[in-house]
Write an enzyme that holds these catalytic residues in place. Structure first.
Site: not given
Ligand code: MBD
Ligand code: FE
Length: 302
Positions: A158, A192, A213, A216, A218
């Protein structure tokens, strides 16, 4: 100095204050200290183990991964379960299911009206168009709601945390139009993974766990007279969809992907070629007044 038994030492530590301090924090700290004592006693924790714990906690802090660890042991998901439970108890109409914020939110992303491109054009990937309407639990559209959206770049990191991305890449705020509609253009994100070798991953390794993860996106959505909603949508087909390291995926948040190849649609959405399309509406709970988004800025991490 008196000779303490374990119980006396614990009592003494927990009662050795001379000012009121903060009573809630003190009660919580007392309980946590009590649990730590039990663990040390029950597991016969050695000096070496205690010092390796301190070193690891310091490393976790240096890496700014407390929030990441918290997600990995379900603490954020726990708060969402409790909020869901409170809604049920109060017979409040449910909106779109909550999902955790995670440690990678940055406030004050660039704000646009109705439509935004989330990526800055520096990466190539599967073009993604996502649109929908923000409504309330009575079905009324919410005009001028703020759809604050953030997701990973093509490398799974990110912006602000992954130095290969420019600031605010894949982070935007979109104000819905008069009909509560939003429209976004971006690239389909991958999943991720917790940084290999980092303190959080070191712990996951000894627990025999992975730090992945599923893919996704957010969202944090706020509208006048509505309860702010923090959620995520999940991309179907990801191998970690039902094995999220942060325990945060929910069935109702798995979107459908549509591959659009019709030249008319490509032109209508001002794309250059075939793209993936998601339609997703958000439902906000009604509040009796305007509420601020109650989230803190996430601290930067390594
Ligand atoms: C992520 O992108 C995330 O959404 C969460 C909850 C923890 C680490 C990376
Ligand atoms: Fe995330």
């Amino acid at each position: 100095m008196p000779e303490y038994s374990v119980e006396q030492l614990l009592d003494h530590v927990n009662s050795s204050y001379s000012k009121p301090g903060n009573e809630r924090v003190r009660k919580i700290a007392e309980r946590m200290i009590c649990h730590i004592y039990s663990v040390i006693v029950d597991f016969n924790v050695s000096h070496a183990e205690l010092w390796s714990l301190f070193t690891w906690i310091n490393d976790l802090g240096t890496a700014k991964q407390a929030g990441l660890l918290g997600a990995g042991i379900g603490l954020e998901q726990l708060l969402d379960i409790l909020a869901d439970e409170a809604d049920k108890q109060a017979h409040r109409a449910k909106g779109t299911p909550r999902a955790i914020e995670g440690p990678l939110y940055i406030p004050n992303a660039p704000l646009s009206k109705h439509e935004a491109r989330l990526d800055d054009g520096s990466e190539k990937g599967e073009p993604l168009v996502m649109e929908g309407t923000v409504r309330d639990t009575q079905g009324k559209p919410v005009p001028h709601a703020i759809v604050d959206v953030w997701h990973a770049g093509q490398g799974g990191g990110y912006s602000f945390f992954d130095p290969s991305l420019q600031e605010f890449n894949y982070r935007r705020r979109i104000e819905t139009d008069e009909k509560g509609h939003y429209l976004s253009h971006s690239l389909l994100p991958p999943g991720y993974a917790v940084p290999p070798g980092s303190p959080t991953q070191q712990l996951l390794d000894v627990l025999g766990r992975h730090g992945n993860r599923p893919a996704h996106i957010h969202f944090m959505i706020s509208g006048k007279n509505h309860v702010p909603l923090t959620t995520q949508v999940n991309i179907p087909g990801d191998e970690y969809l039902n094995d999220d390291f942060a325990f945060a995926t929910r069935d109702a948040l798995v979107v459908e992907l549509h591959k659009i190849t019709d030249p008319k649609k490509i032109a209508q959405y001002r794309q250059n070629g075939p793209f993936t399309y998601i339609e997703f509406d958000f439902t906000l709970q009604v509040a009796d007044k305007e509420l601020p988004t109650n989230r803190q800025a996430a601290p930067e991490q390594e």
